[in-house]
Design an enzyme around this catalytic site. Sequence first.
Site, PDB file in Angstrom:
ATOM      1  N   PRO A   1       0.801  -1.157  -0.112  1.00  0.00           N
ATOM      2  CA  PRO A   1      -0.048   0.077   0.115  1.00  0.00           C
ATOM      3  C   PRO A   1       0.927   1.261  -0.040  1.00  0.00           C
ATOM      4  O   PRO A   1       1.097   1.557   1.106  1.00  0.00           O
ATOM      5  CB  PRO A   1      -0.730  -0.057   1.338  1.00  0.00           C
ATOM      6  CG  PRO A   1       0.236  -0.619   2.143  1.00  0.00           C
ATOM      7  CD  PRO A   1       1.263  -1.313   1.498  1.00  0.00           C
ATOM      8  N   GLU A   2       0.951   1.895  -0.977  1.00  0.00           N
ATOM      9  CA  GLU A   2       1.492   3.118  -1.125  1.00  0.00           C
ATOM     10  C   GLU A   2       0.223   3.956  -1.530  1.00  0.00           C
ATOM     11  O   GLU A   2      -0.869   3.588  -1.802  1.00  0.00           O
ATOM     12  CB  GLU A   2       2.606   3.451  -2.193  1.00  0.00           C
ATOM     13  CG  GLU A   2       3.868   2.376  -1.666  1.00  0.00           C
ATOM     14  CD  GLU A   2       5.021   2.643  -2.257  1.00  0.00           C
ATOM     15  OE1 GLU A   2       5.522   3.837  -3.198  1.00  0.00           O
ATOM     16  OE2 GLU A   2       5.642   1.534  -2.835  1.00  0.00           O
TER      17      GLU A   2
ATOM     18  N   HIS B   1      -6.198 -15.288   7.424  1.00  0.00           N
ATOM     19  CA  HIS B   1      -5.747 -13.789   7.663  1.00  0.00           C
ATOM     20  C   HIS B   1      -6.623 -12.755   7.327  1.00  0.00           C
ATOM     21  O   HIS B   1      -6.381 -11.800   6.892  1.00  0.00           O
ATOM     22  CB  HIS B   1      -4.935 -13.845   6.233  1.00  0.00           C
ATOM     23  CG  HIS B   1      -3.704 -14.871   6.227  1.00  0.00           C
ATOM     24  ND1 HIS B   1      -2.831 -15.119   7.615  1.00  0.00           N
ATOM     25  CD2 HIS B   1      -3.470 -15.755   5.516  1.00  0.00           C
ATOM     26  CE1 HIS B   1      -2.027 -16.135   7.101  1.00  0.00           C
ATOM     27  NE2 HIS B   1      -2.322 -16.476   6.025  1.00  0.00           N
TER      28      HIS B   1
END
Length: 270
Positions: free
Chosen positions: A2-3, A89
């Site tokens: 995640p940018e 997850h």
Amino acid sequence: MPELPEVEVTRRSVEPLVVGQIIRDVRLGKPLRWPLSCEPSSLVGSSIKAVRRRAKYLLLELDEGLLLIHLGMSGSLQFHRERAAPGPHDHFDLVLCSGLLRLHDPRRFGAVVWIRSPEDPLADKLLGAWGVEPLSDEFTVQALWRGLRATRAPVKQLLLAGRVVVGVGNIYACEALFRAGIRPTSRSDRIGMARVIRLHAAIRAVLLQALAAGGSSLRDFASVDGTLGHFQTQTMVYGRAGAPCRVCGTAIKVMQQAQRSTYFCAICQR
DNA sequence: CGGCCGACCTGCGGGC
DNA sequence: TGCCCGCAGGTCGGCC
């Protein structure tokens, strides 16, 4: 994953699915980076008024307070129209009338934190000291220039630190510096104005190009509807060690800077 | 205060 | 084929 581009792609895909929806239930999985900071049941009945983004945080505005979501290194949001059993997850579920908003995060560096108000000390700790948004009007050449002048740190580390401009992580720092023709190791305060102008343009351009590509899907990042990003096939340097530079043909190099891999072209970046 | 480094956690790919 | 090591998109806290 995640940018800024990946978080913004996520924001845009989540927004139409959740705005106006009422929280019916909340499920927590294994602990994430920070605790939620409230009883999950206290969120039930609240409605989601807006979905915003600040730096790499997603902000769900509720009737009361803010639900701050960070995707860490491996997080992604999913939306299921039908009830779906959580996998190993899946560590946070928001059950809405329209479906289920779910945080999938194998490494658990991500977080979901409830913030009561802007005066909440948590707001300051998590959102307080960040720099300007690179795609906003506040990100000017002057702002970048002043930020660079103020430190002797290598320019790549300054970009990653987020104190001057936010949202630029390892991929886009490498890519922006390549496009600006600047060595990642250059001392920030010794970069001249002509290069600062190029770097400013390069940061915006690479983020916009990545947004248009739906972000980078290095492993399994996807927007909420499951669409994969494809910017990773367009990188000039990131992940291309040993491959020929797309401009000059020289082999792309990789080095370590502050325990992160930096990819660069020794000919195009001087 | 700036900057470096370890820590958090799991999965995967490459090399032997 | 199988195991082990190193590495991965982030960022906080502790230390000099």
